[in-house]
Scaffold this motif. Structure first.
Motif, mmCIF file in Angstrom:
data_model
loop_
_atom_site.group_PDB
_atom_site.id
_atom_site.type_symbol
_atom_site.label_atom_id
_atom_site.label_comp_id
_atom_site.label_asym_id
_atom_site.label_seq_id
_atom_site.Cartn_x
_atom_site.Cartn_y
_atom_site.Cartn_z
ATOM 1 N N GLY A 11 -3.475 -31.940 -12.144
ATOM 2 C CA GLY A 11 -2.418 -30.931 -12.171
ATOM 3 C C GLY A 11 -2.920 -29.596 -12.700
ATOM 4 N N VAL A 12 -3.725 -29.648 -13.755
ATOM 5 C CA VAL A 12 -4.307 -28.419 -14.306
ATOM 6 C C VAL A 12 -5.177 -27.741 -13.254
ATOM 7 C CG1 VAL A 12 -5.920 -27.513 -16.038
ATOM 8 C CG2 VAL A 12 -4.191 -29.195 -16.706
ATOM 9 N N LEU A 13 -5.986 -28.537 -12.555
ATOM 10 C CA LEU A 13 -6.830 -27.980 -11.486
ATOM 11 C C LEU A 13 -5.986 -27.372 -10.372
ATOM 12 C CD1 LEU A 13 -9.557 -30.759 -11.152
ATOM 13 C CD2 LEU A 13 -9.866 -28.448 -12.070
ATOM 14 N N ASP A 14 -4.916 -28.053 -9.998
ATOM 15 C CA ASP A 14 -4.059 -27.532 -8.925
ATOM 16 C C ASP A 14 -3.425 -26.197 -9.310
ATOM 17 O OD1 ASP A 14 -4.529 -29.478 -7.062
ATOM 18 O OD2 ASP A 14 -2.622 -30.517 -7.343
ATOM 19 N N TYR A 15 -2.831 -26.135 -10.487
ATOM 20 C CA TYR A 15 -2.187 -24.881 -10.894
ATOM 21 C C TYR A 15 -3.224 -23.775 -11.107
ATOM 22 C CZ TYR A 15 2.251 -27.342 -11.261
ATOM 23 O OH TYR A 15 3.398 -28.066 -10.983
ATOM 24 N N GLY A 16 -4.403 -24.135 -11.580
ATOM 25 C CA GLY A 16 -5.485 -23.157 -11.678
ATOM 26 C C GLY A 16 -5.916 -22.656 -10.316
ATOM 27 N N VAL A 18 -3.985 -22.475 -7.698
ATOM 28 C CA VAL A 18 -2.913 -21.578 -7.238
ATOM 29 C C VAL A 18 -3.142 -20.179 -7.805
ATOM 30 C CG1 VAL A 18 -0.444 -21.070 -7.438
ATOM 31 C CG2 VAL A 18 -1.200 -23.379 -6.841
ATOM 32 N N ALA A 19 -3.440 -20.096 -9.096
ATOM 33 C CA ALA A 19 -3.699 -18.791 -9.713
ATOM 34 C C ALA A 19 -4.890 -18.102 -9.047
ATOM 35 C CB ALA A 19 -3.942 -18.959 -11.212
ATOM 36 N N LEU A 20 -5.934 -18.878 -8.772
ATOM 37 C CA LEU A 20 -7.109 -18.327 -8.088
ATOM 38 C C LEU A 20 -6.740 -17.802 -6.708
ATOM 39 C CD1 LEU A 20 -10.279 -18.019 -7.808
ATOM 40 C CD2 LEU A 20 -10.164 -20.230 -6.672
ATOM 41 N N MET A 21 -5.972 -18.586 -5.948
ATOM 42 C CA MET A 21 -5.603 -18.170 -4.592
ATOM 43 C C MET A 21 -4.692 -16.947 -4.587
ATOM 44 S SD MET A 21 -5.208 -21.719 -2.455
ATOM 45 C CE MET A 21 -4.750 -22.910 -3.702
ATOM 46 N N LEU A 22 -3.972 -16.740 -5.664
ATOM 47 C CA LEU A 22 -3.141 -15.541 -5.775
ATOM 48 C C LEU A 22 -3.959 -14.314 -6.185
ATOM 49 C CD1 LEU A 22 0.048 -17.010 -7.482
ATOM 50 C CD2 LEU A 22 -0.167 -16.221 -5.110
ATOM 51 N N ALA A 23 -4.903 -14.504 -7.093
ATOM 52 C CA ALA A 23 -5.659 -13.374 -7.637
ATOM 53 C C ALA A 23 -6.899 -13.001 -6.832
ATOM 54 C CB ALA A 23 -6.077 -13.688 -9.072
ATOM 55 N N ASP A 90 -15.197 -11.053 7.647
ATOM 56 C CA ASP A 90 -15.666 -10.483 6.380
ATOM 57 C C ASP A 90 -16.434 -11.572 5.637
ATOM 58 O OD1 ASP A 90 -15.406 -10.164 3.387
ATOM 59 O OD2 ASP A 90 -14.587 -8.245 4.015
ATOM 60 N N PRO A 91 -17.703 -11.338 5.295
ATOM 61 C CA PRO A 91 -18.502 -12.377 4.621
ATOM 62 C C PRO A 91 -17.893 -12.869 3.313
ATOM 63 C CG PRO A 91 -19.914 -10.587 5.353
ATOM 64 C CD PRO A 91 -18.500 -10.144 5.579
ATOM 65 N N LYS A 92 -17.259 -11.967 2.564
ATOM 66 C CA LYS A 92 -16.627 -12.402 1.308
ATOM 67 C C LYS A 92 -15.495 -13.381 1.586
ATOM 68 C CE LYS A 92 -15.836 -8.269 -0.017
ATOM 69 N NZ LYS A 92 -15.333 -7.071 -0.656
ATOM 70 N N ALA A 93 -14.713 -13.095 2.610
ATOM 71 C CA ALA A 93 -13.602 -13.985 2.961
ATOM 72 C C ALA A 93 -14.136 -15.327 3.454
ATOM 73 C CB ALA A 93 -12.715 -13.341 4.014
ATOM 74 N N ARG A 94 -15.162 -15.289 4.283
ATOM 75 C CA ARG A 94 -15.759 -16.535 4.780
ATOM 76 C C ARG A 94 -16.233 -17.392 3.608
ATOM 77 N NH1 ARG A 94 -20.438 -14.881 6.990
ATOM 78 N NH2 ARG A 94 -21.390 -15.397 5.017
ATOM 79 N N ASN A 95 -16.964 -16.788 2.698
ATOM 80 C CA ASN A 95 -17.491 -17.533 1.550
ATOM 81 C C ASN A 95 -16.368 -18.027 0.634
ATOM 82 O OD1 ASN A 95 -20.065 -17.129 2.517
ATOM 83 N ND2 ASN A 95 -20.450 -15.343 1.218
ATOM 84 N N TYR A 96 -15.346 -17.229 0.485
ATOM 85 C CA TYR A 96 -14.200 -17.610 -0.336
ATOM 86 C C TYR A 96 -13.521 -18.863 0.229
ATOM 87 C CZ TYR A 96 -9.370 -17.418 -2.032
ATOM 88 O OH TYR A 96 -8.142 -17.732 -2.554
ATOM 89 N N PHE A 97 -13.253 -18.864 1.527
ATOM 90 C CA PHE A 97 -12.587 -20.018 2.120
ATOM 91 C C PHE A 97 -13.497 -21.247 2.158
ATOM 92 C CE2 PHE A 97 -9.671 -16.708 3.687
ATOM 93 C CZ PHE A 97 -8.487 -17.241 3.197
ATOM 94 N N LEU A 98 -14.793 -21.043 2.341
ATOM 95 C CA LEU A 98 -15.726 -22.168 2.254
ATOM 96 C C LEU A 98 -15.713 -22.763 0.846
ATOM 97 C CD1 LEU A 98 -18.763 -20.863 4.345
ATOM 98 C CD2 LEU A 98 -17.255 -22.796 4.913
ATOM 99 N N MET A 99 -15.641 -21.902 -0.163
ATOM 100 C CA MET A 99 -15.578 -22.366 -1.548
ATOM 101 C C MET A 99 -14.283 -23.136 -1.798
ATOM 102 S SD MET A 99 -14.028 -21.651 -4.794
ATOM 103 C CE MET A 99 -13.158 -20.212 -4.285
ATOM 104 N N LEU A 100 -13.165 -22.632 -1.279
ATOM 105 C CA LEU A 100 -11.905 -23.352 -1.444
ATOM 106 C C LEU A 100 -11.968 -24.725 -0.771
ATOM 107 C CD1 LEU A 100 -9.080 -20.701 -0.888
ATOM 108 C CD2 LEU A 100 -9.691 -21.851 -3.015
#
Length: 122
Positions: A11-16, A18-23, A90-100
């Motif tokens: 749960g802590v990981l999930d809510y964290g 969510v915060a990451l995906m928002l910020a 956008d390479p940053k977006a690609r890497n971000y979604f790969l990380m997610l």
């Protein structure tokens, strides 16, 4: 599957997450399509987490193992939607979604989905 992550920690990981995906979109200056997708996933993960029968769940309507299946099914969408919308140009977006994507798979594989000591549904 039995892993070291128990429902409370998940749960802590999930809510964290969510915060990451928002910020992250603002912090990384992601393009508009990537921002929208990230925020949509944040809303979805927030809703599923809030409705899950785990210590940090608010309504406890979704059994914890079902939460795991939902999470696992969301992983391909974390890759497909950004590619289908062109957000990954956008390479940053690609890497971000790969990380997610990697983070979701890791959390799924490391979570003890059958743990009953920290859930409340009977």
């Amino acid at each position: 599957m039995s892993g070291p992550i128990k429902p409370m920690a998940h749960g802590v990981l999930d809510y964290g997450s969510v915060a990451l995906m928002l910020a992250a979109p603002a912090l990384l200056k992601l393009p508009p399509a990537a921002k929208t997708i990230s925020w949509a996933f944040a809303g979805t993960y927030l809703a599923v987490s809030a409705l899950t029968d785990m210590p940090l769940g608010l309504s406890k309507k979704i059994p914890f193992p079902m939460h795991g299946r939902i999470e696992l099914l969301s992983a391909p969408a974390l890759l497909a939607l950004p590619y289908l919308t062109g957000a990954t140009a956008d390479p940053k977006a690609r890497n971000y979604f790969l990380m997610l994507f990697g983070t979701v798979l890791a959390a799924y594989n490391l979570t003890d989905w059958q743990d009953k000591t920290e859930t409340t549904l009977s």
